[in-house]
Design a protein around this motif. Structure first.
Motif, PDB file in Angstrom:
ATOM      1  N   ALA A 272       0.869  -1.171   0.000  1.00 20.78           N
ATOM      2  CA  ALA A 272       0.000   0.000   0.000  1.00 20.78           C
ATOM      3  C   ALA A 272       0.901   1.214   0.000  1.00 20.78           C
ATOM      4  O   ALA A 272       1.442   1.579   1.036  1.00 20.78           O
ATOM      5  CB  ALA A 272      -0.883   0.017   1.235  1.00 20.78           C
ATOM      6  N   HIS A 273       1.088   1.802  -1.152  1.00 16.49           N
ATOM      7  CA  HIS A 273       1.922   3.002  -1.202  1.00 16.49           C
ATOM      8  C   HIS A 273       1.173   4.115  -0.465  1.00 16.49           C
ATOM      9  O   HIS A 273       0.082   4.492  -0.864  1.00 16.49           O
ATOM     10  CB  HIS A 273       2.168   3.368  -2.657  1.00 16.49           C
ATOM     11  CG  HIS A 273       3.133   4.486  -2.854  1.00 16.49           C
ATOM     12  ND1 HIS A 273       4.490   4.314  -2.738  1.00 16.49           N
ATOM     13  CD2 HIS A 273       2.951   5.795  -3.135  1.00 16.49           C
ATOM     14  CE1 HIS A 273       5.092   5.469  -2.957  1.00 16.49           C
ATOM     15  NE2 HIS A 273       4.180   6.392  -3.198  1.00 16.49           N
ATOM     16  N   ILE A 274       1.739   4.578   0.643  1.00 18.34           N
ATOM     17  CA  ILE A 274       1.106   5.664   1.403  1.00 18.34           C
ATOM     18  C   ILE A 274       1.976   6.905   1.266  1.00 18.34           C
ATOM     19  O   ILE A 274       3.066   6.979   1.844  1.00 18.34           O
ATOM     20  CB  ILE A 274       0.927   5.300   2.899  1.00 18.34           C
ATOM     21  CG1 ILE A 274       0.090   4.011   3.039  1.00 18.34           C
ATOM     22  CG2 ILE A 274       0.267   6.460   3.653  1.00 18.34           C
ATOM     23  CD1 ILE A 274      -0.139   3.585   4.485  1.00 18.34           C
ATOM     24  N   ASP A 275       1.504   7.861   0.512  1.00 17.49           N
ATOM     25  CA  ASP A 275       2.229   9.125   0.422  1.00 17.49           C
ATOM     26  C   ASP A 275       2.099   9.841   1.768  1.00 17.49           C
ATOM     27  O   ASP A 275       0.992  10.038   2.258  1.00 17.49           O
ATOM     28  CB  ASP A 275       1.683   9.968  -0.730  1.00 17.49           C
ATOM     29  CG  ASP A 275       2.096   9.399  -2.091  1.00 17.49           C
ATOM     30  OD1 ASP A 275       3.226   8.875  -2.180  1.00 17.49           O
ATOM     31  OD2 ASP A 275       1.298   9.459  -3.028  1.00 17.49           O
ATOM     32  N   VAL A 276       3.229  10.211   2.333  1.00 15.21           N
ATOM     33  CA  VAL A 276       3.247  10.785   3.693  1.00 15.21           C
ATOM     34  C   VAL A 276       2.397  12.058   3.754  1.00 15.21           C
ATOM     35  O   VAL A 276       1.832  12.390   4.792  1.00 15.21           O
ATOM     36  CB  VAL A 276       4.698  11.023   4.146  1.00 15.21           C
ATOM     37  CG1 VAL A 276       4.759  11.805   5.441  1.00 15.21           C
ATOM     38  CG2 VAL A 276       5.417   9.682   4.295  1.00 15.21           C
TER      39      VAL A 276
ATOM     40  N   PRO B 114       9.784   3.365  -4.970  1.00 13.00           N
ATOM     41  CA  PRO B 114       9.104   3.086  -6.244  1.00 13.00           C
ATOM     42  C   PRO B 114       8.565   4.331  -6.936  1.00 13.00           C
ATOM     43  O   PRO B 114       8.255   4.294  -8.103  1.00 13.00           O
ATOM     44  CB  PRO B 114       7.960   2.148  -5.844  1.00 13.00           C
ATOM     45  CG  PRO B 114       7.751   2.362  -4.386  1.00 13.00           C
ATOM     46  CD  PRO B 114       9.085   2.755  -3.825  1.00 13.00           C
ATOM     47  N   ASP B 115       8.470   5.461  -6.191  1.00 17.47           N
ATOM     48  CA  ASP B 115       7.700   6.597  -6.727  1.00 17.47           C
ATOM     49  C   ASP B 115       8.462   7.916  -6.654  1.00 17.47           C
ATOM     50  O   ASP B 115       7.846   8.940  -6.477  1.00 17.47           O
ATOM     51  CB  ASP B 115       6.366   6.684  -5.951  1.00 17.47           C
ATOM     52  CG  ASP B 115       5.428   7.722  -6.542  1.00 17.47           C
ATOM     53  OD1 ASP B 115       5.453   7.902  -7.767  1.00 17.47           O
ATOM     54  OD2 ASP B 115       4.664   8.343  -5.789  1.00 17.47           O
ATOM     55  N   CYS B 116       9.799   7.935  -6.749  1.00 16.64           N
ATOM     56  CA  CYS B 116      10.497   9.211  -6.645  1.00 16.64           C
ATOM     57  C   CYS B 116      10.953   9.683  -8.020  1.00 16.64           C
ATOM     58  O   CYS B 116      11.179   8.879  -8.903  1.00 16.64           O
ATOM     59  CB  CYS B 116      11.686   9.094  -5.721  1.00 16.64           C
ATOM     60  SG  CYS B 116      11.166   8.745  -4.063  1.00 16.64           S
TER      61      CYS B 116
ATOM     62  N   GLY C 292      -2.845   1.846  -3.867  1.00 17.02           N
ATOM     63  CA  GLY C 292      -1.880   2.704  -3.192  1.00 17.02           C
ATOM     64  C   GLY C 292      -1.906   4.144  -3.630  1.00 17.02           C
ATOM     65  O   GLY C 292      -2.814   4.576  -4.322  1.00 17.02           O
ATOM     66  N   ASP C 293      -0.881   4.842  -3.200  1.00 20.25           N
ATOM     67  CA  ASP C 293      -0.700   6.292  -3.242  1.00 20.25           C
ATOM     68  C   ASP C 293      -1.413   6.904  -2.042  1.00 20.25           C
ATOM     69  O   ASP C 293      -0.790   7.550  -1.227  1.00 20.25           O
ATOM     70  CB  ASP C 293      -1.164   6.932  -4.557  1.00 20.25           C
ATOM     71  CG  ASP C 293      -0.260   6.554  -5.722  1.00 20.25           C
ATOM     72  OD1 ASP C 293       0.959   6.444  -5.509  1.00 20.25           O
ATOM     73  OD2 ASP C 293      -0.759   6.333  -6.827  1.00 20.25           O
ATOM     74  N   GLY C 294      -2.715   6.633  -1.923  1.00 21.75           N
ATOM     75  CA  GLY C 294      -3.426   7.086  -0.721  1.00 21.75           C
ATOM     76  C   GLY C 294      -3.598   5.954   0.264  1.00 21.75           C
ATOM     77  O   GLY C 294      -4.521   5.968   1.078  1.00 21.75           O
TER      78      GLY C 294
ATOM     79  N   PHE D 114       9.936  14.106   1.931  1.00 20.73           N
ATOM     80  CA  PHE D 114       9.123  13.079   1.284  1.00 20.73           C
ATOM     81  C   PHE D 114       8.862  13.444  -0.193  1.00 20.73           C
ATOM     82  O   PHE D 114       8.752  14.626  -0.528  1.00 20.73           O
ATOM     83  CB  PHE D 114       7.790  12.913   2.037  1.00 20.73           C
ATOM     84  CG  PHE D 114       6.887  11.962   1.335  1.00 20.73           C
ATOM     85  CD1 PHE D 114       7.141  10.604   1.402  1.00 20.73           C
ATOM     86  CD2 PHE D 114       5.848  12.421   0.546  1.00 20.73           C
ATOM     87  CE1 PHE D 114       6.350   9.714   0.691  1.00 20.73           C
ATOM     88  CE2 PHE D 114       5.056  11.535  -0.157  1.00 20.73           C
ATOM     89  CZ  PHE D 114       5.302  10.187  -0.082  1.00 20.73           C
ATOM     90  N   HIS D 115       8.684  12.446  -1.030  1.00 19.17           N
ATOM     91  CA  HIS D 115       8.686  12.678  -2.486  1.00 19.17           C
ATOM     92  C   HIS D 115       7.455  13.366  -3.060  1.00 19.17           C
ATOM     93  O   HIS D 115       7.352  13.476  -4.291  1.00 19.17           O
ATOM     94  CB  HIS D 115       8.971  11.371  -3.223  1.00 19.17           C
ATOM     95  CG  HIS D 115       7.892  10.329  -3.106  1.00 19.17           C
ATOM     96  ND1 HIS D 115       8.009   9.246  -2.277  1.00 19.17           N
ATOM     97  CD2 HIS D 115       6.689  10.220  -3.690  1.00 19.17           C
ATOM     98  CE1 HIS D 115       6.911   8.507  -2.375  1.00 19.17           C
ATOM     99  NE2 HIS D 115       6.087   9.062  -3.222  1.00 19.17           N
ATOM    100  N   ASP D 116       6.525  13.815  -2.220  1.00 18.11           N
ATOM    101  CA  ASP D 116       5.508  14.742  -2.716  1.00 18.11           C
ATOM    102  C   ASP D 116       5.510  16.038  -1.929  1.00 18.11           C
ATOM    103  O   ASP D 116       4.772  16.954  -2.280  1.00 18.11           O
ATOM    104  CB  ASP D 116       4.105  14.133  -2.637  1.00 18.11           C
ATOM    105  CG  ASP D 116       3.826  13.261  -3.840  1.00 18.11           C
ATOM    106  OD1 ASP D 116       4.053  13.716  -4.962  1.00 18.11           O
ATOM    107  OD2 ASP D 116       3.403  12.107  -3.653  1.00 18.11           O
ATOM    108  N   ILE D 117       6.313  16.124  -0.873  1.00 18.05           N
ATOM    109  CA  ILE D 117       6.343  17.379  -0.126  1.00 18.05           C
ATOM    110  C   ILE D 117       7.402  18.288  -0.742  1.00 18.05           C
ATOM    111  O   ILE D 117       7.073  19.293  -1.361  1.00 18.05           O
ATOM    112  CB  ILE D 117       6.561  17.144   1.388  1.00 18.05           C
ATOM    113  CG1 ILE D 117       5.489  16.182   1.957  1.00 18.05           C
ATOM    114  CG2 ILE D 117       6.512  18.476   2.124  1.00 18.05           C
ATOM    115  CD1 ILE D 117       5.575  15.938   3.447  1.00 18.05           C
TER     116      ILE D 117
HETATM  117 ZN   LIG Z   1       4.228   8.413  -3.880  1.00 16.27          ZN
END
Ligand SMILES: [Zn+2]
Length: 1010
Positions: A238-242, A350-352, A441-443, A550-553
């Protein structure tokens, strides 16, 4: 089969129909709720609220509202002997609690390919009828991907009967139909599947004979995999974006939903294994849901739950400093070791958005030898050629990489997608195995039952890879048995050909990060200088810094709320560090000398001679011991030049000057000039000429400080992307409103100009100090644009094929041309504190104090100063900005110049403290380095114990020898890995260490006092 198309339609319709009979006989539950518009209500405070009744179809929340639902009812007696559960849909996210502990997440987000929302809570597998039901659910009025609507209703709350046979058949049918879709045309297997599905459909008879249908599907699913089928090592994920389309506070609850769901499936499916990365998320759960945390610990111990990745969060690797990336590893690895007894030796990103060429060495020296990702599958121009490969960083360190050939970290487990994966896997020639991360994932969310059920059906199935439930570490162990000589090699950075706007978007976030990184370097140095171990104060601050990387902040791709939180935390931490700085320095200032004194600190590892500009109430004379320094007095400030030792300080004395006269500001031609340069300006605020006065050579081919406002309307993902075609539009130039001298004395000249561009205003102060060729341009911008980008360019008279950027712990060359599609795709690149073009004899560097996005085409160097994407955050970047960039025309090439020292000095300003107390010594230096190509980046207390840690690196890409003198005496010195574990004792003679560096090598030295 004749008329195949008609049979296909029939089968598709039938599969849908079977899906609809899985849950039946709905019977309404009574629903009540409590609500807070903004803040989650803790379990312990439910009692303080009054339950309100609510009917299905009624609104319970505005977006981001937080509630609890109480659902009550009684199982009807007609459901006796049936499998009974409840079906709940609050249109947002929900978590069922049992005795105050999260028990199961419910969420309406479905997989793109797989209809797999989570609504059903199983209660009585064999109901006796008339059981009382009372359920408590915590709810959030947001979708899995944040604000998906404005108001949220209670959509459904029913007691339902679950039909296991219909469910099994439905999953069989979906697996077989997807297999049929994925198989190549004309395969006998393909034909037989369609024939079988149609046969089963003939036997359905309104669901009266599910067994007959199942007999057919089970037979079709019983054929074993081919001998050469690959193995899909598969872990529930479960990819959880921080933080991303939701704030941090929602992430904490996402963890409770996702992780409790995973625990239930671990109980239900004996083979199921779930994995989760990011120490920070575990830390949230530990704080908020201690019982859930203990359950996770048990499953980790039992091998059913895998702690993944070696870092604190899945960090961006473009923008954080090298030291930050090391701390990501130290904090992440240490957390998993201390809390779970797990030694994690692989990186999980996996998501950067691209991976710095310094990373292999940082990983290797942090005991991480494998790297899992996939993001380069999103490249917009070139297809990355490998899935399993060796990655060699700028220093030559290597790690083994596996890019998921599924091209996805939210895999559906559908057979069709597995067949595509098998065909795509570039290293299928040498490897039988690939890794599969499946789930929503993502959320967060994670696998639904359907994901697991599909996996179960493909463990040994003709036509698809063999699905194997496995933790990632077992896959990695298998991967590492490959013959490394056969594995392809990739050298240098892993440039991501997409999301190039993330070097620039949310520039205050990036500036705060740079400021915090610099401040931490200073405070750690001051702590050692003043013998005060401050680690316990610094740890929570480091954790905040690491979290915000974190990769979305830090890339700027989150909603505004996330940046409000990040700004508050950064400002609070900067304030704390400011106080800590003063208290550390005051530890050192103990002597009185009955004068006003300035103590000036330099935390960099080279001696610095700089012009000081210091505000005073009245003119003063300046002394070092008995020697009086030459001083100018202008604008209520004194100006003088001083030299501060490396990693040390210098004390000066201020004495009132009786008759000092301020240097007048004379009106003259507005140009900057010293012994080295003459700098002239044009009508749009640009620099039209930089003349080298020693050689009488013009250093510019065209202008510098050329500000341009470009249209910035990418096709997708505004906060993330810059599309190359912005360059085909016509930019706007600034209008010069006014320009005048604001400082002009022997030591410093400054010109201030006010410019207007678009709806924005820029005030620039351009300064040149004596004895220096650095032209410093400080900018104060009032930025009022949407879908615009402000860039500043310079065209030095230098022709090169490559430009050199500073990256973490080193340099990286990238092309200045577009010969190949790989060169072409790098139209926006990343640099840390400088970017440089040099020939053999001279060069031109552009320094910055908080920017990252650059481009170099031919001989034109640009910084991307500001964007205004106005999509994921409508007001992104609007408002006031302050930043500085410098032009530094230098002699010699980059490697033989002092560009690195100048760029670091711009970022780590000298610290001045006025006091009537002084240190015991007038000047001191903690460490002296014989070779300034080696940089002592960090001086800190060890993570454990009172030893001192030094982090040094070779900065230009050549072997170096260094003599390092320590001013304090140490008993022993050890070379360490980056986790600060001793590897070998170093010879420490007369407090002197002799060290050999390979190109771009990073060394960690541990000094022990005994
Ligand atoms: Zn992500």
């Amino acid at each position: 089969m004749l008329n195949e198309k008609i049979y296909i339609e029939r089968v598709q319709r039938w599969i849908e129909l079977v899906g609809k009979v899985v849950y039946s006989q709905p019977h309404k539950l009574k629903a009540q709720y409590i609500y807070d518009a903004k803040t989650p209500i803790p379990w312990a405070e439910i009692g303080k609220h009054q339950w309100k009744p609510i009917e299905v179809g009624e609104k319970w929340a505005d977006v981001w509202g937080c509630g609890w639902f109480k659902l009550t009812g009684k199982v009807p007696s007609i459901m006796t002997n049936a499998f009974v559960g409840v079906w709940v849909d609050v249109q947002g996210e929900a978590c069922l609690f049992k005795n105050g502990v999260p028990y199961q997440g419910l969420t309406n987000k479905i997989d793109w390919n797989l209809q797999a929302g989570k609504y059903f809570v199983p209660l009585f597998p064999n109901s006796k009828g008339n059981e009382e039901i009372e359920l408590l659910l915590e709810t959030g009025a947001n979708g899995l991907f944040g604000e998906d609507k404005k108001t949220y209703n209670l959509e459904r709350a029913d007691i339902v009967v679950f039909d296991q046979q219909a469910y099994d058949l439905w999953l069989d049918l979906r697996a077989l139909f997807s297999l049929w879709e994925g198989l190549p045309a004309n395969k006998p297997r393909k034909k037989r599947i369609l024939h079988g599905l149609n046969q089963a459909c003939n036997l359905w008879q309104d669901g009266r004979d599910k067994e007959a249908c199942l007999a057919i599907t089970k037979k079709l699913l019983s054929l074993p995999a081919e001998a050469s089928a690959l193995t899909a090592w598969s872990i529930g994920h479960a990819h959880i974006d921080v933080a991303w389309l939701w704030p941090l506070r929602e992430t904490r609850r996402k963890c409770s939903r996702t992780f409790s769901t995973a625990l239930r499936y671990i109980e239900e499916y004996p083979d199921y294994i779930f994995g989760a990365s990011q120490a920070q998320l575990y830390q949230f759960v530990k704080e908020d849901y201690p019982e859930l945390y203990e359950e996770i610990k048990e499953k980790v111990k039992a091998g059913k739950w895998e702690c993944q990745g070696a870092t604190w969060v899945e960090s961006d690797t473009n923008i954080p400093s090298g030291e930050s990336l090391i701390r990501q590893c130290i904090y992440g690895k240490r957390f998993f070791k201390d809390e779970f007894g797990q030694e994690i030796n692989y990186l999980w990103l996996p998501d950067c958005f691209g991976y710095t060429g310094s990373l292999p060495q940082i990983l290797k020296r942090s005991k991480v030898d494998t790297f899992i990702s996939q993001k380069l599958s999103w490249n917009d121009t070139n297809t990355f050629p490998h899935h399993t490969y060796r990655w060699q960083g700028i220093d030559g360190s290597e790690v083994l990489c596996h890019f998921l050939p599924t091209n996805d970290y939210n895999f559906s487990n559908l057979p069709k997608s597995f067949i595509e994966t098998e065909n795509r896997y570039a290293q299928a020639d040498i490897s039988d195995d690939f890794l599969n991360l499946y789930g929503i994932g993502d959320g967060g969310g994670g696998p639904s039952k359907e994901h697991i059920e599909l996996g179960l059906r493909q463990q040994n199935l003709e036509g698809v890879p063999k699905f194997k439930f496995s933790p990632a570490k077992e896959f990695i162990a298998k991967l590492r048995t490959l013959d490394f000589a056969e594995i392809p090699l990739w050298q240098g950075e892993l440039y991501f050909e997409l999301h190039r706007g993330t070097y620039t978007t949310q520039s205050l976030m990036k500036k705060h990060n740079r400021m915090l990184e610099q401040k931490m370097q200073l405070i750690e140095f001051l702590s050692v200088l003043t013998n005060s171990n401050t680690n316990k104060y610094l740890r929570p601050i480091w954790q905040d810094i690491l979290m915000n990387q974190f990769h979305d902040i830090i890339p700027g791709s989150s909603i505004g709320w996330v940046y409000e939180d990040a700004k508050a935390s950064s400002e609070k931490n900067l304030q704390k560090l400011e106080l800590l700085e003063q208290s550390l320095i005051s530890n050192l200032l103990t002597e009185t000398n009955a004068h006003n004194n300035l103590v000036i600190f330099n935390s960099l590892s080279h001696e610095r001679t700089e012009v000081i500009e210091y505000k005073v109430e009245q003119p003063v004379k300046v002394f070092i011991k008995q020697e009086e320094l030459e001083v100018e007095y202008q604008n209520d400030s004194i100006f003088f030049t001083i030299t501060i030792p490396a990693m040390g300080y210098q004390q000066i004395r201020l004495e009132p000057a009786s008759k000092a006269i301020a240097t007048p500001l004379l009106n003259s031609e507005v140009k900057l000039e010293n012994d080295l340069l003459e700098v002239k300006f044009g009508n749009h605020g640009e620099i039209t000429s930089i003349l080298d006065k020693e050689t009488n050579r013009e250093l510019l081919a065209d202008s510098a400080n050329v500000l341009k406002l470009w249209e910035d309307v990418p096709n997708n993902w505004g906060a993330w992307d810059i599309n190359h075609f912005y360059r085909e539009t016509t930019p706007e130039l600034p209008e010069l409103i006014e320009r005048r001298f604001t400082v002009k004395n022997k030591f410093k000249q400054s010109i201030t100009q006010r410019l207007s561009i678009g709806n924005s205003e820029i005030i620039q102060t351009i300064s040149l100090n004596h004895d220096s060729a650095v032209i410093e341009i400080e900018n104060n911008v009032d930025w009022n644009e949407k879908h615009k980008m402000l860039r500043v360019g310079a065209s030095p008279a230098i022709k090169t094929m490559n430009a050199t950027s500073e990256i973490q712990f080193g340099l990286l060359e990238r092309p200045t041309h577009k010969n190949t599609s790989w060169d072409w795709a790098k139209f926006e690149v990343l640099a840390h504190t400088f970017i440089d073009v040099s020939d053999n004899y001279h060069g031109f560097a552009v320094l910055n104090n908080c920017k990252y996005g650059h481009s170099v085409q031919d001989n034109s160097i640009e910084i991307n100063l500001l964007r205004s994407p106005a999509d994921v955050h409508k007001e992104a970047d609007l408002g006031k900005h302050n930043f500085t960039y410098c032009y530094y025309p230098h002699k010699e090439n980059l490697q033989n110049s002092d560009v690195i020292q100048k760029a670091h000095a711009l970022n780590q300003k000298l610290v001045l403290l006025e006091s009537d107390l002084v240190p015991m010594q007038t000047a001191d230096s903690l460490f002296e380095l014989s070779n300034d190509r080696v940089i002592l980046q960090t001086v800190k207390y060890a993570e454990t114990g009172d030893d001192i840690i030094l982090r040094l690196y070779e900065s230009i890409g050549s072997p170096q020898t260094l003599e390092l003198s320590c001013k304090t005496s140490y008993k022993a010195a050890f070379e360490c890995n980056m986790l600060e574990e001793k590897e070998q004792e170093l010879k420490l003679a007369n407090n002197m260490l002799q060290l050999e560096f390979k190109p771009f090598e990073i060394k960690t030295v541990r000094l022990s006092r005994g």
